[in-house]
Design an enzyme around this catalytic site. Structure first.
Site, PDB file in Angstrom:
ATOM      1  N   HIS A   1       1.067  -1.071   0.093  1.00  0.00           N
ATOM      2  CA  HIS A   1      -0.137   0.007   0.098  1.00  0.00           C
ATOM      3  C   HIS A   1       0.936   1.132   0.091  1.00  0.00           C
ATOM      4  CE1 HIS A   1      -3.431  -2.805   1.036  1.00  0.00           C
ATOM      5  NE2 HIS A   1      -4.047  -1.752   0.504  1.00  0.00           N
ATOM      6  N   GLY A   2       2.065   1.378   0.652  1.00  0.00           N
ATOM      7  CA  GLY A   2       2.719   2.422   0.714  1.00  0.00           C
ATOM      8  C   GLY A   2       4.001   2.085   1.289  1.00  0.00           C
TER       9      GLY A   2
END
Lengths: 470, 372
Positions: free
Chosen positions: A321-322
């Site tokens: 996701h990040g």
């Protein structure tokens, strides 16, 4: 160009009309590929080269995998090329910053690199798609495509290019081989789904975004009630944002005659965390299951081995996701929860029968609150801010005295509850028979009325999709 | 895929004709429904304001009191800062003309917006209105990037105003790409207005009683002196617990001149001393015709220290506007060009506003007497 942008309407109308006006399947695919590259290039045409590179590598690897003896080497080439791109563009800054912080902690005088790499939109999504192609060909689940056009369109198909759903080659390539037929297109369902997605994204998600935005910009300024309001609203915001995008992507693809996989199935009604992950971002969770969890060994070993695999899968899912420690913690929390739930399922059989209905009744709410708690780490700007928000959310210990937004707690709860009721109505398909059975003219008028009622609730300032940053 | 089973639908359009017919039904339905929704949302006209202090006050006071005014001033920040209706009315009254005026000017208001606002005003059918005193500049459809997408910009993009802008852009000597780039924001703003974008939140928060109340003044004529303004800002800082130098807490205040008309030079259809581009001429002629049809006299005004713009003079020469009061040359009003009357390069301070309003009143009375 966002789906909710004013300019998307003429863009899609042109793509739609030309697509169906073209006679041959090949011409349609060429047109869609050109439109997809234009759609992506509208952000930054330079990053188109990454998509073309990724497509070329996987086409070449796919062809080689069919006849090569040392097939694993070719798979490794695809993995290295695709994950190399992802690692460079998505995680370079994260690893450099983490290394600098670690060296400084150890007493060395390290400085941050002046080289900052820009994250190309949608790289995580199309990288996973291309990987699924190479891996499926390697596993002989899929014959390599001879058509570079098909593969290029599979990678770059604009409805799902920048934020999913992550489609599998095994599902999409066969669709490209047959000519799409307009008469088979469920225009009504697609239009309704697009409108539903539009409402979720433009009206609900963007409309309430200012509340979590204000809170998470400075949690130390707000009280504990604000922590609750902001967290609950963020849970609604991120669901409506992402599922709204997915709905619009599925609808656009359907209007062009293609079918994308379902990405959300009312996840906040999940009875437990395992069920939640079967309903939230389904295309990612199933990808992680098939290409990571099962190859790691899945549940084919001891209990500890299974827990380890769950944890590793969710940690990598968090990192997908990040590039940040908050996403790692978010993944770890979900990995731990999946492990705990697995252990719970084993011991549940020994519970007294009188307790089980109570557990079943409480479980969805507990799951929802746990998911909300995890969102704090997902949304917070820093770990320090996350800790302040967690104290407010879990211990009712607000760091400040201000109240976020102009809404009182009861009003805010009412808004979330009303959204829940609408969500439930949608889950039970209560409204569907009305628009399914209506005569065509009534459907057109009803749709016009619905659009006219919805548009005033679109805020003037459109926000980018949250998942674009991933 | 459970949520969207792809299957042929009974009654789905199978021919181009039926698909076109259904699209037409949808479009007509959408036009009717958005108009109906607009009617419901704008039962309180303040909903359409951009919720800044100035804008709210103008909507709040002009609406209920529209039948009390004999003259209305409409223009940019130079008008807003430079015309004090109280001084003007008193001065005109001394000359034996009893009247009441209102200053409906806003920062950065340019000609296309002025025309749209006047149209809105006339549509309210103000019973006593006899004179409209308007700051006439080049009909320049360009507006700054940071002003796009705000409710104020959306509000004035009526079909007519949008068409006016598009016609001026279309008739300009720009390249096609430049014309398209210039036309796009107007089409977007028009689309936003057509869809009533953003109005639902404002209207529903008012219905639910959660909208901020905003400023309420007993007496408001559209002018705020420099002293009143700094007193108000001091009070607000005090309420917000900030010192004199502190940041303003309320950012929804358009007192700062965000777009003085002299920042961005006109970029389309610049008038010469004797000629007016045909597109501008058409728009202006239609505007004057509408004002006159409402039984109102249009007086065009050029403020002192205004950047050179020959549109008003060209329009007067061509007989498009009946009356022009021009102070934009030093020779026309040397006393009004004195530096001590200005707060900055082109905006009058309180003293300047009083002096200008007196001079304007005198010239106005002369004009009215001449007409009698």
């Amino acid at each position: 160009m966002l789906f909710v942008d004013f300019v998307f309407l003429p863009f899609f109308a042109t793509v739609f009309l030309v697509h169906w006006a073209l006679r041959t399947n090949r011409a349609r695919k060429v047109w869609l590929l050109a439109a997809s590259y234009f759609f992506y290039g509208a952000w930054d045409w330079r990053f188109l080269s990454l998509i073309v590179f990724s497509t070329a590598v996987d086409y070449f690897v796919g062809c080689r995998l069919e006849h090569a003896v040392k097939r694993k080497r070719w798979l490794m080439l695809s993995l290295c090329a695709n994950l190399g791109l992802l690692g460079t563009f998505k995680y370079f800054n994260f690893f450099v910053d983490s290394a600098v912080a670690l060296l400084n902690t150890a007493g060395f005088d390290a400085h941050e690199s002046t080289l900052r790499i820009v994250l190309p939109v949608g790289i995580s999504f199309y990288t996973f798609q291309t990987l699924s192609y190479s891996i499926d060909v390697y596993r002989k689940k899929l014959a390599p495509t001879r058509s570079v056009l098909d593969l290029a369109l599979f990678v770059a198909f604009f409805p799902q290019l920048v934020a999913g759903p992550i489609i599998r080659a095994v599902d999409f390539l066969p669709q490209l081989r047959t000519k799409t037929v307009f008469a088979r297109t469920d225009v009504r369902a697609a239009l309704v789904l697009f409108l539903v997605g539009f409402v979720k994204k433009a009206c609900i998600s963007d409309g309430i975004a200012h509340i979590p935005d204000a809170y998470f910009a400075d949690p130390a300024h707000f009280d504990a009630v604000s922590a609750w309001i902001a967290t609950l609203f963020y849970a609604v915001q991120i669901y409506c944002d992402f599922s709204g995008y997915s709905d619009m992507a599925i609808a656009c693809a359907a209007l062009l005659g293609y079918e994308l996989c379902e990405n959300f199935r009312h996840p906040y009604f999940a009875a437990d965390i395992t069920a939640f992950w079967r309903r939230w971002h389904i295309s990612l969770s199933s990808w992680l299951r098939d290409y990571l969890y099962i190859p790691l060994g899945g549940n084919r070993g001891s209990r500890l081995f299974t827990y380890r695999n769950l944890m590793l899968t969710m940690l990598l899912g968090g990192l997908w996701h990040g590039a940040g420690w908050n996403f790692v913690i978010w993944g770890a929390l979900h990995g731990a929860a999946l492990g705990v739930h697995r252990a719970w399922q084993r011991s549940e059989r020994s519970f007294p029968s009188a307790v089980r209905p109570f557990v079943r009744a409480v479980s969805p709410l507990a799951t929802f609150l746990f998911v909300c708690f995890c969102w704090i780490f997902f949304r917070a700007e820093s770990l320090g801010d996350a800790w302040i928000a967690v104290r407010g959310f879990c211990l009712f210990d607000g760091a400040g005295s201000a109240r976020v937004g102009t809404l009182g707690p009861w009003f805010a709860t009412g808004v979330v509850a009303a959204l829940g009721v609408v969500h439930l109505a949608s889950a039970r398909h209560i409204v569907e028979p009305l628009w399914r059975r209506a005569p065509s003219w009534a459907f057109a008028l009803g749709l016009a009325a619905a659009v006219a009622v919805v548009l005033p609730f679109v805020p003037l300032e459109a926000k980018p999709f949250i998942y674009f940053q991933f | 895929m459970r949520s969207l089973p792809i299957r042929p639908q009974p009654g789905a359009p199978t021919s181009i004709a039926s698909a076109a017919g259904l699209t037409l039904v949808f479009v007509v339905g959408l036009v009717v429904c958005t108009a109906a929704v607009r009617g419901v949302l704008l039962r309180d006209p303040e909903v359409e304001s951009d919720q800044t202090r100035r804008s709210l006050l103008l909507y709040r006071h002009f609406g209920p009191h529209k039948d009390e005014y004999d003259a209305v001033f409409v223009g940019s920040s130079r008008f807003y800062r430079g015309v004090d209706p109280e001084v003007f009315d008193a001065e005109v009254g001394r000359a034996g003309l009893e009247m009441r005026s209102f200053n409906f000017s806003m920062n950065g208001m340019r000609m296309p917006e002025i025309i749209a606002r006047v149209d809105w005003m006339l549509a309210q059918k103000p019973a006593k209105l006899r004179w409209l005193i308007v700051e006439l500049t080049t009909l320049d459809p360009a507006f700054r990037e940071d002003n796009r997408g705000g409710q104020r910009m959306i509000a004035w993009h009526t079909p007519r105003a949008t068409l006016d802008c598009l016609s001026v852009i279309g008739a300009s000597t720009r390249t096609t790409a430049e014309k398209l780039a210039a036309a796009r924001p107007h089409l977007v703003e028009f689309g936003y207005r057509f869809g009533n974008i953003g109005l639902g939140f404002e209207a529903s928060s008012r219905w639910l009683g959660v909208a901020p109340v905003g400023p309420r003044l007993k007496h408001f004529d559209g002018y705020e002196s420099e002293e009143e303004e700094s007193q108000r800002k001091r009070g607000r800082r005090k309420r917000a617990g900030l010192d004199e130098q502190g940041e303003e807490e309320d950012e929804r205040d358009d007192d700062e001149v965000r777009e003085p008309a002299d920042v961005a030079a006109p970029t389309f259809s610049v008038a010469g001393a004797d000629d007016l581009p045909p597109a501008q001429e058409r728009v202006l002629a239609a505007f004057v015709e509408r004002v006159e049809a409402a039984g109102v006299e249009l007086i065009v005004l050029r403020m002192p220290r205004t950047p050179r713009d020959l549109t008003a003079r060209a329009a007067r020469k061509r007989g498009l506007v009946p009356t022009l009061l021009a102070y934009d040359t030093r020779a026309a009003a040397p006393a009004l060009w004195a530096a001590e009357l200005y707060r900055d390069a082109s905006h009058l301070n309180s003293r300047g506003a009083a002096a200008f309003s007196k001079r304007l009143a005198a010239d106005f009375v002369t004009h009215v007497r001449a007409g009698e």
